[in-house]
Design an enzyme around this catalytic site. Structure first.
Site, short mmCIF file in Angstrom:
data_model
loop_
_atom_site.label_atom_id
_atom_site.label_comp_id
_atom_site.label_asym_id
_atom_site.label_seq_id
_atom_site.Cartn_x
_atom_site.Cartn_y
_atom_site.Cartn_z
N SER A 160 14.44 13.45 6.97
CA SER A 160 13.03 13.57 6.58
C SER A 160 12.96 13.74 5.08
CB SER A 160 12.41 14.79 7.26
OG SER A 160 11.13 15.06 6.73
N TYR A 171 12.21 24.13 8.85
CA TYR A 171 12.25 22.70 9.20
C TYR A 171 12.97 21.92 8.10
CZ TYR A 171 10.93 17.90 10.13
OH TYR A 171 10.98 16.54 10.35
#
Ligand code: NAP
Length: 278
Positions: free
Chosen positions: A160, A173
């Site tokens: 990501s 995250y």
């Protein structure tokens, strides 16, 4: 019937890689994973192993892909955080397949919550670390003997932009996705002697079930994330993964960041209202 024939013709004309193979796609019940499974069936005609917890969704997708492309699809429903479930799902897998297990797309993952570190929910942290990091490792370790045996394996890790630049409230995250980035580099080094390609694809904002999951079913809050700009669609990421898989044997994309046009990284995303005309 007409549909079926034209789909097969499309497959024949667009097949970029004719070596028969089986590909595992984790997190294929939704979002990127489902779109990647579609692309691998459509563009390459690969047999597939689809994983996720929602078995009904996997079975529906499997039936559609089998019918449209004439490929073999196996569904393995398990929680990727459960190491023994991962091992059991893939036990004796090579004997169940027509073609060698050559490709693994490590896609399953999630964000849970969005808060500063001092207010973080420790259960959410555990879920993200166990899924995005430990789950990816369990699957990779379990399947590597098969991938090594295939002779020309390729592992694609979905990271990501959050793993490239930390952003406020994204802490754990982002840390799991930084770890995916680190592991991708480590896998590339360790697997060089086996001729296995390792590629990280790091998407920016994409409209899938990701935000719905992050905000625990709050659809309004999830929708607001994508307001005012055109985010990536799952198919954009799927086409990118398919491109990485389509390259000749001597070419490997190691690390690839893909965002929508208005987004530069985790911080900078220009909303349509703020775009300049000249
Ligand atoms: N959407 C974005 O903006 C974005 C951007 C960058 C990176 N990513 C990453 O892209 C990947 C795919 O996300 P997405 O956007 O496609 O989200 P999504 O639509 O929510 O899909 C996530 C997939 O992961 C699976 N999964 C989650 N937890 C699991 C578990 N414990 N065991 C097994 N499977 C599990 C889900 O399956 P079940 O629920 O059926 O188990 C689902 O198939 C994730 O790694 C995410 O971090 C997303």
């Amino acid at each position: 019937m007409e549909n079926k024939i034209s789909a097969k013709e499309t497959l024949r004309s667009s097949a970029k890689f004719n070596r028969p193979a089986t590909a595992v796609v984790t997190g294929a019940s939704s979002g990127f994973g489902a779109a990647i499974a579609q692309a691998l069936a459509r563009d390459f005609g690969y047999d597939l192993i689809l994983t996720g917890r929602r078995e009904d969704r996997l079975e529906t997708l499997a039936a559609e892909l089998q019918e449209t492309y004439g490929i073999q699809v196996h569904c393995k429903a398990f929680d990727i955080r459960d190491r023994s479930a991962v091992e059991a799902a893939f036990s004796g897998i090579d004997r169940q397949l027509r073609h060698p297990l050559r490709i693994l797309v490590n896609n399953a993952g999630l964000a849970a919550g969005l808060s500063t570190i001092d207010e973080g929910n420790i259960d959410d942290w555990d879920v993200m670390i166990d899924t995005n990091l430990k789950g990816l490792l369990y699957v990779t370790r379990t399947l590597l003997p098969s991938i090594k045996g295939s002779g020309n394996g390729h592992i694609v890790n979905i990271g990501s932009t959050a793993g490239k630049n930390m952003y406020r409230n994204g802490n754990v995250y982002a840390a799991t996705k930084s770890a995916v980035d680190a592991l991708n580099q480590a896998m590339r080094i360790d697997l060089l002697p086996y001729g296995i390609k390792v590629t990280a694809v790091h998407p920016g904002a994409a409209e899938t079930e990701f935000s719905l999951v992050r905000f625990k079913g709050d659809a309004e809050r999830a929708k607001a994330v994508y307001e005012g700009f055109t985010p990536l669609a799952a198919e954009d990421v799927a086409q990118t993964v398919a491109y990485c898989l389509s390259l000749p044997d001597h070419v490997c994309i190691n690390d690839l960041v893909i965002t929508c046009t208005t987004q530069a990284n985790s911080f900078y995303n220009v909303k349509a209202a703020d775009l300049k005309q000249s």
